[in-house]
Design an enzyme around this catalytic site. Structure first.
Site, PDB file in Angstrom:
ATOM      1  N   LYS A   1      17.534   9.603 -16.524  1.00  0.00           N
ATOM      2  CA  LYS A   1      16.261   8.719 -17.623  1.00  0.00           C
ATOM      3  C   LYS A   1      15.590   9.378 -18.163  1.00  0.00           C
ATOM      4  CE  LYS A   1      16.616   4.575 -15.132  1.00  0.00           C
ATOM      5  NZ  LYS A   1      15.560   3.169 -14.107  1.00  0.00           N
TER       6      LYS A   1
ATOM      7  N   LYS B   1      25.764  -0.746 -17.900  1.00  0.00           N
ATOM      8  CA  LYS B   1      25.244  -1.006 -19.153  1.00  0.00           C
ATOM      9  C   LYS B   1      25.653   0.428 -20.332  1.00  0.00           C
ATOM     10  CE  LYS B   1      23.432  -4.841 -17.388  1.00  0.00           C
ATOM     11  NZ  LYS B   1      23.302  -5.686 -17.286  1.00  0.00           N
TER      12      LYS B   1
ATOM     13  N   LYS C   1      29.074   5.453 -12.379  1.00  0.00           N
ATOM     14  CA  LYS C   1      29.027   4.098 -11.955  1.00  0.00           C
ATOM     15  C   LYS C   1      29.193   3.390 -13.433  1.00  0.00           C
ATOM     16  CE  LYS C   1      24.560   3.437 -12.332  1.00  0.00           C
ATOM     17  NZ  LYS C   1      23.558   2.479 -12.089  1.00  0.00           N
TER      18      LYS C   1
HETATM   19  P1  TYM Z   1      19.840  -2.937 -10.802  1.00  0.00           P
HETATM   20  O1  TYM Z   1      19.111  -3.467 -11.745  1.00  0.00           O
HETATM   21  O2  TYM Z   1      19.667  -0.887 -12.146  1.00  0.00           O
HETATM   22  O3  TYM Z   1      21.204  -3.114 -10.359  1.00  0.00           O
HETATM   23  C1  TYM Z   1      20.579  -4.812  -9.652  1.00  0.00           C
HETATM   24  C2  TYM Z   1      21.704  -3.835  -8.366  1.00  0.00           C
HETATM   25  O4  TYM Z   1      22.979  -3.787  -9.062  1.00  0.00           O
HETATM   26  C3  TYM Z   1      23.540  -2.210  -7.799  1.00  0.00           C
HETATM   27  N1  TYM Z   1      24.268  -1.970  -8.785  1.00  0.00           N
HETATM   28  C4  TYM Z   1      26.148  -0.860  -8.691  1.00  0.00           C
HETATM   29  N2  TYM Z   1      25.960  -1.518  -7.584  1.00  0.00           N
HETATM   30  C5  TYM Z   1      27.358  -1.416  -7.239  1.00  0.00           C
HETATM   31  N3  TYM Z   1      28.133  -0.575  -8.310  1.00  0.00           N
HETATM   32  C6  TYM Z   1      27.958  -0.662  -9.328  1.00  0.00           C
HETATM   33  N4  TYM Z   1      27.988   0.256 -10.822  1.00  0.00           N
HETATM   34  C7  TYM Z   1      26.239  -1.220  -9.661  1.00  0.00           C
HETATM   35  N5  TYM Z   1      25.691  -0.793 -11.030  1.00  0.00           N
HETATM   36  C8  TYM Z   1      24.267  -1.583 -10.669  1.00  0.00           C
HETATM   37  C9  TYM Z   1      22.276  -1.404  -8.326  1.00  0.00           C
HETATM   38  O5  TYM Z   1      22.458  -0.626  -6.833  1.00  0.00           O
HETATM   39  C10 TYM Z   1      21.202  -2.327  -7.764  1.00  0.00           C
HETATM   40  O6  TYM Z   1      21.101  -2.750  -5.743  1.00  0.00           O
HETATM   41  N6  TYM Z   1      15.958   0.270  -9.124  1.00  0.00           N
HETATM   42  C11 TYM Z   1      16.885  -1.457  -8.745  1.00  0.00           C
HETATM   43  C12 TYM Z   1      15.940  -2.760  -8.552  1.00  0.00           C
HETATM   44  C13 TYM Z   1      15.129  -3.117  -8.526  1.00  0.00           C
HETATM   45  C14 TYM Z   1      15.439  -2.920  -6.363  1.00  0.00           C
HETATM   46  C15 TYM Z   1      13.458  -3.153  -6.099  1.00  0.00           C
HETATM   47  C16 TYM Z   1      15.951  -3.146  -5.413  1.00  0.00           C
HETATM   48  C17 TYM Z   1      13.490  -2.690  -8.078  1.00  0.00           C
HETATM   49  N7  TYM Z   1      12.422  -3.130  -7.305  1.00  0.00           N
HETATM   50  C18 TYM Z   1      13.156  -3.610  -4.720  1.00  0.00           C
HETATM   51  C19 TYM Z   1      15.468  -3.033  -4.315  1.00  0.00           C
HETATM   52  C20 TYM Z   1      14.774  -2.983  -3.816  1.00  0.00           C
HETATM   53  C21 TYM Z   1      17.741  -1.551 -10.202  1.00  0.00           C
HETATM   54  O7  TYM Z   1      17.142  -0.417 -11.283  1.00  0.00           O
HETATM   55  O8  TYM Z   1      18.757  -2.093  -9.926  1.00  0.00           O
END
Ligand code: TYM
Length: 329
Positions: free
Chosen positions: A114, A199, A196
């Site tokens: 990032k 967006k 992966k």
């Molecule tokens: P975020 O918002 O990017 O994504 C939400 C969830 O989707 C999963 N994910 C994927 N899994 C498989 N293939 C992909 N291409 C893919 N893109 C996204 C992510 O692994 C995630 O599980 N940091 C986290 C949000 C968060 C969180 C937490 C998660 C904040 N606090 C506490 C767990 C526990 C995030 O940015 O997810």
């Protein structure tokens, strides 16, 4: 004594949910409600660590709640929260930040990615992003955290923070485990299949749950399948399409097209069209459910209010304990 396992997970409100989110993580959120006590969060404080627009953020939170309800997160069984409505998340993050070495945070891969992506938006919040995530999880004493595999370094860091905190102040937190399925923990981008699905790679890289059938057909038609210089193994793009086909319930077609692939007679356009139709059929009930929900403002308000009370009570209890342990408050 609490007998059921506890679960927490979060999703950043950045536009609409995509298939990577759903197949990688959110599908498990829904399944885990059957047997565990779950708290699920729309994590808007995480969303403001990268450039954002306040007007859009407000509507994105609502859209994400709608998506979550449409895929089956049930607010009568799980607590569905908006992170910024519970001040304990940032309060605990502050405390955990005082025991987290900066060097641990600097080596987190998403921090590096990032900060390269937004070099003019480099700030303390981006560095301490995983600390807020640890706070989200620890606040509810979660044993299990359903996520995609991009979140594994964050989970490992959470476990390190727990060990350090418990070592310094006595047993306070439990070490959470990541929960995922190997075959779906990383869904690849359609346009750059070595990365992966996300967006940030642009609209052709992902299928949003709300994409119209024609948009889905077009995106899948454009998906990269090039085999490149070596034709010995399946290219990442073809592999991703096969995997998507199987994950959205096209097992029979998967077997048939895989036979063609092995015989060397597979036409990529057949794989693409079959996959697109399977995705469209898979998303149709979600789309219908979402349409019904979108018209029902009350149901939406209820969804986040009922979760808020339960989560707030859990969060307050944890904070009372943490403050006592630290000798503050
Ligand atoms: P975020 O918002 O990017 O994504 C939400 C969830 O989707 C999963 N994910 C994927 N899994 C498989 N293939 C992909 N291409 C893919 N893109 C996204 C992510 O692994 C995630 O599980 N940091 C986290 C949000 C968060 C969180 C937490 C998660 C904040 N606090 C506490 C767990 C526990 C995030 O940015 O997810």
């Amino acid at each position: 004594m609490h007998s059921k396992k506890r679960v927490f997970s979060g999703l950043r409100p950045t536009g609409r949910m995509h298939l990577g989110n759903y197949l990688g993580a959110i599908r498990n959120w829904v399944a885990m409600q059957e047997t565990r006590d779950c708290v699920y969060g729309v994590v808007d404080y995480h969303a403001i660590t990268t450039p954002f627009n306040p007007e859009e953020l407000r509507s994105d939170v609502r859209e994400m709640v709608l998506d979550l309800l449409a895929v089956g997160v049930d607010p009568d069984r799980s607590a569905l929260i908006i992170q910024s409505q519970l001040p304990e998340h940032t309060e605990l993050a502050w405390i955990l930040g005082t025991i987290t070495p900066i060097s641990w945070l600097e080596r987190v891969p998403t921090f590096k990615e990032k900060s390269e992506m937004h070099p003019d938006y480099l700030h303390l919040g981006l560095l301490s992003y995983p600390v807020l995530m640890a706070a989200d999880i620890l606040l509810y004493g979660a044993n299990e955290v359903p996520v995609g595999d991009d979140q594994l370094p964050h989970l490992e860091l959470t476990r390190e923070i727990v060990r350090r905190f418990n070592h310094m102040f006595g047993e306070t937190f439990v070490e959470p485990q990541a929960y995922f399925q190997k075959d779906s923990a990383r869904i690849m981008s359609l346009s750059q299949p070595e990365k992966k699905m996300s967006k940030t790679l642009g609209p052709d890289s992902y299928i949003a749950l709300g994409d119209a059938p024609d948009a889905i057909r077009k995106k899948i038609r454009k998906a990269v399948t090039d085999v490149g210089p070596s034709e010995e193994s399946m290219s990442p793009g073809v592999n991703n399409l096969f995997r998507l086909l199987s994950l959205v319930g096209g097992q029979e077609e998967h077997t048939r097209l895989m036979d063609d692939y092995e015989a060397g007679t597979l036409r990529y356009v057949d794989l693409k069209d079959t996959t697109a139709e399977a995705i469209i059929a898979f998303l149709e009930p979600i789309r219908q459910r979402r349409e019904e929900l979108a018209a029902d403002e009350e149901a939406l308000d209820h969804a986040v209010q009922s979760g808020h009370e339960l989560a707030s009570q859990m969060a307050r209890e944890t904070m009372a304990n943490v403050r006592a342990v630290l000798g503050v408050g």
